[in-house]
Design a protein around this motif. Sequence first.
Motif, PDB file in Angstrom:
ATOM      1  N   VAL A 150       1.048  -1.113   0.069  1.00 30.67           N
ATOM      2  CA  VAL A 150      -0.023  -0.193   0.351  1.00 30.67           C
ATOM      3  C   VAL A 150       0.739   1.311  -0.017  1.00 30.67           C
ATOM      4  CG1 VAL A 150      -1.733   1.542   1.019  1.00 30.67           C
ATOM      5  CG2 VAL A 150      -2.072  -1.742   1.300  1.00 30.67           C
ATOM      6  N   GLY A 151       0.525   2.363  -1.634  1.00 36.78           N
ATOM      7  CA  GLY A 151       1.422   3.650  -1.258  1.00 36.78           C
ATOM      8  C   GLY A 151       0.425   4.248  -0.271  1.00 36.78           C
ATOM      9  N   TYR A 152       0.526   4.928   0.523  1.00 32.07           N
ATOM     10  CA  TYR A 152       0.226   6.802   1.132  1.00 32.07           C
ATOM     11  C   TYR A 152       0.952   7.782   1.038  1.00 32.07           C
ATOM     12  CZ  TYR A 152       2.459   4.948   6.185  1.00 32.07           C
ATOM     13  OH  TYR A 152       3.020   5.625   6.776  1.00 32.07           O
ATOM     14  N   GLN A 153       1.152   8.924   1.783  1.00 33.47           N
ATOM     15  CA  GLN A 153       1.136  10.206   2.382  1.00 33.47           C
ATOM     16  C   GLN A 153       1.160  10.350   3.364  1.00 33.47           C
ATOM     17  OE1 GLN A 153       0.719  12.947  -1.552  1.00 33.47           O
ATOM     18  NE2 GLN A 153      -0.934  11.130  -2.173  1.00 33.47           N
ATOM     19  N   SER A 154       2.246  10.162   3.915  1.00 37.98           N
ATOM     20  CA  SER A 154       2.099  10.467   5.640  1.00 37.98           C
ATOM     21  C   SER A 154       2.089  12.140   6.367  1.00 37.98           C
ATOM     22  CB  SER A 154       2.288   9.768   6.559  1.00 37.98           C
ATOM     23  OG  SER A 154       3.682  10.801   6.226  1.00 37.98           O
ATOM     24  N   ILE A 158      -2.618  14.842   5.210  1.00 37.22           N
ATOM     25  CA  ILE A 158      -3.733  14.181   5.634  1.00 37.22           C
ATOM     26  C   ILE A 158      -5.345  14.117   5.325  1.00 37.22           C
ATOM     27  CG2 ILE A 158      -2.226  14.599   7.701  1.00 37.22           C
ATOM     28  CD1 ILE A 158      -4.110  17.639   8.212  1.00 37.22           C
ATOM     29  N   ASN A 159      -5.612  14.669   4.624  1.00 34.68           N
ATOM     30  CA  ASN A 159      -6.740  14.354   3.505  1.00 34.68           C
ATOM     31  C   ASN A 159      -6.517  12.140   2.863  1.00 34.68           C
ATOM     32  OD1 ASN A 159      -9.096  15.259   2.836  1.00 34.68           O
ATOM     33  ND2 ASN A 159      -8.061  15.442   0.681  1.00 34.68           N
ATOM     34  N   THR A 160      -6.112  11.556   3.413  1.00 31.09           N
ATOM     35  CA  THR A 160      -5.810  10.930   3.299  1.00 31.09           C
ATOM     36  C   THR A 160      -5.951   9.627   4.323  1.00 31.09           C
ATOM     37  OG1 THR A 160      -3.291  10.115   2.094  1.00 31.09           O
ATOM     38  CG2 THR A 160      -4.366  11.057   0.830  1.00 31.09           C
TER      39      THR A 160
END
Length: 438
Positions: A31-35, A38-40
């Motif tokens: 899983v790729g995310y953007q810490s 913060i909208n994700t």
Amino acid sequence: MPLALLLPLTTACGGTDAGGSTDGRTVTVTVGYQSKTINTVTAGTLLRSLGYFEEELADRGREDGLTYRVVWQDYATGAPITAQMAAGKIDIGSMGDFPLLINAARGKQLKEPTRLVAVTGYNLRGGLNTVVTAPGSSLGSLADLKGRKVSTSVGSAADGTLVRALRRAGIDPAKDIRKLNQQPSVGASALSSGSVDALSQFVAWPGLLAFQGKATALYDGADLNLPTFHGVTVREEFAQRRPAVLDAFLRAQHRATDHLRKQPVAAAESVAKETGLPAEVVYLYNGAQGIATFDPALRPELIAALKEDVPVLKEAGLVTDVDVDAFVDPAPLRRAVPDLSYPKASGPKSELWLKGQSTIRTFDSPAALLKAVRGASVRAAYVPDAVTGTLWFADRAVWVGDGAAWHAFVTRSGAERYVSGHAGARIVAYADAVRLAS
């Protein structure tokens, strides 16, 4: 069956057996995310900390006899997530609306197609993006950006906001400004050092810089009145090969969304702990009255906005075309969460977070907030813009007194527009507004 493993991998690295089976009995999901975006959080930082995806996969494992291993990869923007997905190394990713379109285009081009399957957070007016300047800057409106250096991340939603806003102000974004393509952290440093005149960025950078006293809002993205959002994209091959895993992710995301809605302060504190962002900034966007609304549903307004974004990216040469209808796939979410419904919209209210308290008070009017602030030990006070509804820090907002009424604005230009149309209204310093409110 052992619980699925949570591997805290936070660097951009390749070689992961994404969506594959390492030994015939263990399935790796990357899983790729953007810490920092913060909208994700319901598909990234918060979801990871709650462990809901691992729980859902453990339940699945008890049914099919497999062990599921989750690898989380943290990135600053959506571009590297797209690159890794195109290489087959990330299965599920979350990013903003403009990067989602690039994700769709790159996936098709490289024969690794992706699908948009859920939304994380959104603002129907576009308030998640903001153009800011350094405190004390002589720039008062977008018109003042002519001939100036502006930092943004090309291809991001913040860049899209900048382009559209400049055009509405009669400024050619390709000729009349000097645009620097920079990562958000680099742009923030450039603004602080004075090497750029303004910064256009997405959640949570504008709010963070304003909270730190390093920036003043020049343009509220909500003035565009065009929706902006972040969403979840999945590799089509993975979705077809592992539909039960995708369902587990979407159920977990739905649970994380419910947690954020029911416990917004606890969620903000949790995200703050994981990211190093101040909880006050996280709450500005993700709180009960926050700038972002969290809901996984693929709302028609958001999909319509996505179609309006395509020409902006085409003109910038970032995509040739995107078939949005083919990219959007609501079927997995319907299957995973069949009873999903939209949250009821409500008018934004002011909020007050006192030091040493875990609950936040709400107020029906800015005047009521000002009275409550007087003499209080304030951790953070929030007030909605009188026109756009964008929540902002009360002590960073521009206040206007109009008779007995008080109004707050994210930008000085917004306050000046109001004053020019209301005889007797005047701009008042925040400290004076607190003192004078009755």
